[in-house]
Design a protein around this motif. Structure first.
Motif, PDB file in Angstrom:
ATOM      1  N   LEU A 180       0.824  -1.208   0.000  1.00  0.00           N
ATOM      2  CA  LEU A 180       0.000   0.000   0.000  1.00  0.00           C
ATOM      3  C   LEU A 180       0.857   1.257   0.000  1.00  0.00           C
ATOM      4  CD1 LEU A 180      -2.901  -0.906   2.465  1.00  0.00           C
ATOM      5  CD2 LEU A 180      -3.081  -0.477   0.003  1.00  0.00           C
ATOM      6  N   LEU A 181       1.941   1.259   0.755  1.00  0.00           N
ATOM      7  CA  LEU A 181       2.832   2.419   0.776  1.00  0.00           C
ATOM      8  C   LEU A 181       3.412   2.674  -0.605  1.00  0.00           C
ATOM      9  CD1 LEU A 181       4.444   4.606   2.302  1.00  0.00           C
ATOM     10  CD2 LEU A 181       6.184   2.862   2.773  1.00  0.00           C
ATOM     11  N   GLY A 182       3.867   1.606  -1.275  1.00  0.00           N
ATOM     12  CA  GLY A 182       4.405   1.771  -2.617  1.00  0.00           C
ATOM     13  C   GLY A 182       3.385   2.347  -3.577  1.00  0.00           C
ATOM     14  N   ALA A 183       2.160   1.823  -3.529  1.00  0.00           N
ATOM     15  CA  ALA A 183       1.097   2.312  -4.416  1.00  0.00           C
ATOM     16  C   ALA A 183       0.742   3.762  -4.111  1.00  0.00           C
ATOM     17  CB  ALA A 183      -0.143   1.423  -4.277  1.00  0.00           C
ATOM     18  N   ALA A 184       0.673   4.108  -2.823  1.00  0.00           N
ATOM     19  CA  ALA A 184       0.295   5.467  -2.428  1.00  0.00           C
ATOM     20  C   ALA A 184       1.351   6.483  -2.853  1.00  0.00           C
ATOM     21  CB  ALA A 184       0.082   5.528  -0.920  1.00  0.00           C
ATOM     22  N   LEU A 185       2.620   6.138  -2.664  1.00  0.00           N
ATOM     23  CA  LEU A 185       3.682   7.064  -3.050  1.00  0.00           C
ATOM     24  C   LEU A 185       3.775   7.207  -4.566  1.00  0.00           C
ATOM     25  CD1 LEU A 185       6.515   6.182  -0.498  1.00  0.00           C
ATOM     26  CD2 LEU A 185       5.029   8.194  -0.513  1.00  0.00           C
ATOM     27  N   GLN A 186       3.550   6.117  -5.293  1.00  0.00           N
ATOM     28  CA  GLN A 186       3.564   6.209  -6.757  1.00  0.00           C
ATOM     29  C   GLN A 186       2.439   7.118  -7.250  1.00  0.00           C
ATOM     30  OE1 GLN A 186       5.612   5.562  -8.949  1.00  0.00           O
ATOM     31  NE2 GLN A 186       6.718   3.662  -8.649  1.00  0.00           N
ATOM     32  N   ARG A 187       1.242   6.961  -6.690  1.00  0.00           N
ATOM     33  CA  ARG A 187       0.132   7.837  -7.079  1.00  0.00           C
ATOM     34  C   ARG A 187       0.459   9.290  -6.754  1.00  0.00           C
ATOM     35  NH1 ARG A 187      -5.465   7.015  -7.371  1.00  0.00           N
ATOM     36  NH2 ARG A 187      -4.848   4.928  -8.010  1.00  0.00           N
ATOM     37  N   ALA A 188       1.035   9.511  -5.589  1.00  0.00           N
ATOM     38  CA  ALA A 188       1.350  10.872  -5.168  1.00  0.00           C
ATOM     39  C   ALA A 188       2.388  11.519  -6.075  1.00  0.00           C
ATOM     40  CB  ALA A 188       1.835  10.869  -3.721  1.00  0.00           C
ATOM     41  N   GLN A 189       3.410  10.758  -6.467  1.00  0.00           N
ATOM     42  CA  GLN A 189       4.444  11.382  -7.291  1.00  0.00           C
ATOM     43  C   GLN A 189       3.934  11.667  -8.707  1.00  0.00           C
ATOM     44  OE1 GLN A 189       6.936  10.392  -9.744  1.00  0.00           O
ATOM     45  NE2 GLN A 189       6.321   8.296 -10.194  1.00  0.00           N
ATOM     46  N   LEU A 190       3.064  10.812  -9.243  1.00  0.00           N
ATOM     47  CA  LEU A 190       2.500  11.089 -10.563  1.00  0.00           C
ATOM     48  C   LEU A 190       1.613  12.327 -10.539  1.00  0.00           C
ATOM     49  CD1 LEU A 190       1.604   7.451 -11.703  1.00  0.00           C
ATOM     50  CD2 LEU A 190       3.377   8.932 -12.668  1.00  0.00           C
ATOM     51  N   ARG A 191       0.779  12.436  -9.508  1.00  0.00           N
ATOM     52  CA  ARG A 191      -0.107  13.598  -9.401  1.00  0.00           C
ATOM     53  C   ARG A 191       0.682  14.870  -9.137  1.00  0.00           C
ATOM     54  NH1 ARG A 191      -5.245  13.126  -7.283  1.00  0.00           N
ATOM     55  NH2 ARG A 191      -5.127  15.392  -7.062  1.00  0.00           N
ATOM     56  N   SER A 240      11.639  15.682  -6.921  1.00  0.00           N
ATOM     57  CA  SER A 240      12.658  14.647  -7.110  1.00  0.00           C
ATOM     58  C   SER A 240      12.771  13.746  -5.885  1.00  0.00           C
ATOM     59  CB  SER A 240      14.014  15.297  -7.400  1.00  0.00           C
ATOM     60  OG  SER A 240      13.976  16.028  -8.596  1.00  0.00           O
ATOM     61  N   VAL A 241      12.620  14.338  -4.713  1.00  0.00           N
ATOM     62  CA  VAL A 241      12.701  13.560  -3.476  1.00  0.00           C
ATOM     63  C   VAL A 241      11.511  12.610  -3.389  1.00  0.00           C
ATOM     64  CG1 VAL A 241      12.869  13.688  -0.961  1.00  0.00           C
ATOM     65  CG2 VAL A 241      13.936  15.463  -2.379  1.00  0.00           C
ATOM     66  N   LEU A 242      10.322  13.102  -3.728  1.00  0.00           N
ATOM     67  CA  LEU A 242       9.135  12.250  -3.740  1.00  0.00           C
ATOM     68  C   LEU A 242       9.284  11.130  -4.764  1.00  0.00           C
ATOM     69  CD1 LEU A 242       6.258  11.384  -3.156  1.00  0.00           C
ATOM     70  CD2 LEU A 242       5.442  13.318  -4.520  1.00  0.00           C
ATOM     71  N   GLU A 243       9.801  11.445  -5.936  1.00  0.00           N
ATOM     72  CA  GLU A 243       9.966  10.428  -6.964  1.00  0.00           C
ATOM     73  C   GLU A 243      10.920   9.326  -6.499  1.00  0.00           C
ATOM     74  OE1 GLU A 243      10.487  10.493 -11.739  1.00  0.00           O
ATOM     75  OE2 GLU A 243      12.011  11.612 -10.610  1.00  0.00           O
ATOM     76  N   ALA A 244      12.034   9.706  -5.888  1.00  0.00           N
ATOM     77  CA  ALA A 244      12.992   8.712  -5.402  1.00  0.00           C
ATOM     78  C   ALA A 244      12.376   7.842  -4.315  1.00  0.00           C
ATOM     79  CB  ALA A 244      14.239   9.421  -4.875  1.00  0.00           C
ATOM     80  N   ALA A 245      11.633   8.468  -3.412  1.00  0.00           N
ATOM     81  CA  ALA A 245      10.985   7.721  -2.333  1.00  0.00           C
ATOM     82  C   ALA A 245       9.953   6.744  -2.890  1.00  0.00           C
ATOM     83  CB  ALA A 245      10.321   8.691  -1.352  1.00  0.00           C
ATOM     84  N   ALA A 246       9.184   7.194  -3.881  1.00  0.00           N
ATOM     85  CA  ALA A 246       8.146   6.351  -4.474  1.00  0.00           C
ATOM     86  C   ALA A 246       8.753   5.140  -5.184  1.00  0.00           C
ATOM     87  CB  ALA A 246       7.305   7.172  -5.448  1.00  0.00           C
ATOM     88  N   HIS A 247       9.813   5.374  -5.934  1.00  0.00           N
ATOM     89  CA  HIS A 247      10.452   4.257  -6.636  1.00  0.00           C
ATOM     90  C   HIS A 247      11.036   3.251  -5.648  1.00  0.00           C
ATOM     91  CE1 HIS A 247       9.633   5.844 -10.469  1.00  0.00           C
ATOM     92  NE2 HIS A 247      10.623   6.720 -10.553  1.00  0.00           N
TER      93      HIS A 247
END
Length: 337
Positions: free
Chosen positions: A99-110, A125-132
Motif C-alpha cells: 500500500l505504501l508503494g502504491a500510495a507514493l507512486q500515485r502521489a508522485q505522478l499527481r 525529485s525527493v518524492l519520486e525517489a521515495a516512491a520508486h
C-alpha cells in the motif's frame, strides 16, 4: 496516520527557520519552512478531528483541509501529496509495504502533473525517489503485508529520499552556485521521516540532516543574497469546468510562472481547484480569475524584496452568505489592483 502528521508538524516547526534560510528556488523569498509548517498545521488539525479507521479517508480529509489553506509552492505540493496518497489507501485500516508503494507512486505522478513546468532538483525529485524505492522493495513486489516488510520498505524509502536531497544541489544551477540543497526537498524528507517513525514506533532521526550543505545552524541566510523575482504570489480556490480550467492554466502560464493547479473536489459541472502562480501583475491575474469564476480564499503575497519576510495582502472576496460583507472591488481598489 494522526501521529505521523502531528510529529511532522513538530519537526517542521523546529526546522522552519533553517528551511527558510536556504530557500532560494523557485524564488529566494525565505518562506519554504513557514509555508510547509502552516500547511501541515491545517492537515494535522483536520486529521485530529476525523473519526474514522479508514486511513485513506483520514488522509483525504487532511489533504483537502491542507489544500484549502495551502501556503506557497511547497505547501500546495504537500497538499497534493496527501490527497493523492489517500486514493490507493481508501478502505485500508493499516499501512503495509504494498500500500505504501502504491500510495507514493500515485502521489508522485499527481504531484508532477499539477505543475505546468515541473523541475528536477526540488521536493518532486525527493518524492519520486521515495516512491520508486518503496514500490521496488521486495515486500511491495511480493505483496508482503507484514510489519517487517513495511519496516524494510520505509527504511529503503528514507535512504533513497536522503540521497535525492543531497543530489538536488547538483540538479539546479542556483543551488549549485550557492552550495546548498533544496529547502522543499529537506522539508519533505522530514515529513517522510515522521511517517517512518510513526509507523514503526521509533524516534525521529536527529542526525538525519547532518552534513547537508547550507543546513548547519551556523550557515548564513543564503536566500538574502540571491536574485529574486519582482511581483506577487497569487493563490485561491475556484470552481471551474474542465474547459475553463484548461484555459486558466494556459493563460496563467503566459502571465507568470510556478503555476500549480490541483483539483480539490468535484462540484457541479466541474471541479473545485486550488490555484497558485507567481506573477508580476496581480491585477491582470485576478481579472482573469474573475472572468472564469469566483475565486475563494484569495490571497496575494509579495515576493519579498529583502529576502527576510513576506507580507500578505488581504484580499476580500464577496460572500453570498453575508450580504453586508465588503465586495472585492473595494479591496482591489485599496491595493491598486
Amino acid at each position: 496516520m494522526k501521529r505521523w502528521l502531528s510529529n511532522a508538524e513538530v519537526s517542521l516547526g523546529n526546522h522552519s527557520d533553517r528551511l527558510n534560510a536556504i530557500n532560494i528556488f523557485p524564488v529566494a523569498d525565505g518562506d519554504t519552512g513557514t509555508n510547509l509548517y502552516l500547511t501541515l498545521c491545517a492537515a494535522t488539525e483536520a486529521a485530529a478531528e476525523a473519526d474514522t479507521a479508514d486511513i485513506g479517508e483520514l488522509l483525504g480529509l487532511a489533504g483537502r483541509a491542507a489544500m484549502e489553506s495551502a501556503r506557497g509552492n511547497s505547501g500546495t505540493l504537500f497538499s497534493v501529496f496527501l490527497t493523492s496518497m489517500a486514493e490507493p489507501l481508501a478502505g485500508a485500516v493499516r499501512l503495509s509495504a504494498p500500500l505504501l508503494g502504491a500510495a507514493l507512486q500515485r502521489a508522485q505522478l499527481r504531484s508532477w502533473s499539477v505543475l505546468s513546468d515541473p523541475v528536477p532538483g526540488t521536493m518532486l525529485s525527493v518524492l519520486e525517489a521515495a516512491a520508486h524505492a518503496a514500490s521496488d522493495s521486495e515486500a511491495a513486489i511480493t505483496g508482503d503485508d507484514s510489519n517487517a516488510g513495511l519496516a524494510l520498505t520505509l527504511r529503503a524509502m528514507m535512504d533513497a529520499a536522503l540521497a535525492a536531497v543531497v543530489d538536488t544541489e547538483n540538479q539546479l544551477d542556483a543551488l549549485t552556485e550557492a552550495r546548498v540543497v533544496d529547502a522543499g526537498g529537506v522539508g519533505f524528507l522530514l515529513i517522510l521521516d515522521a511517517l517512518r517513525a510513526a509507523a514503526l514506533g521509533e524516534e525521529l532521526q536527529e542526525e538525519l540532516l547532518d552534513g547537508l550543505h547550507g543546513y548547519d545552524v551556523q550557515a548564513p541566510h543564503i536566500h538574502a543574497h540571491m536574485p529574486r523575482m519582482e511581483g506577487v504570489e497569487v493563490m485561491c480556490t475556484i470552481n471551474l469546468s474542465p474547459l475553463d480550467a484548461a484555459t486558466l492554466r494556459l493563460q496563467l502560464d503566459e502571465m507568470g510562472d510556478s503555476v500549480i493547479m490541483s483539483a480539490v473536489s468535484p462540484v457541479e459541472d466541474g471541479y473545485r481547484w486550488r490555484v497558485h502562480v507567481h506573477t508580476p501583475d496581480a491585477g491582470a491575474t485576478i481579472d482573469l480569475l474573475r472572468r472564469l469564476g469566483e475565486p475563494m480564499n484569495l490571497s496575494i503575497t509579495e515576493l519579498s524584496a529583502d529576502g527576510h519576510e513576506t507580507r500578505e495582502l488581504p484580499v476580500i472576496t464577496p460572500n453570498p452568505d453575508f450580504p453586508g460583507f465588503p465586495g472585492a472591488g473595494e479591496t482591489s481598489k485599496a491595493h491598486g489592483l
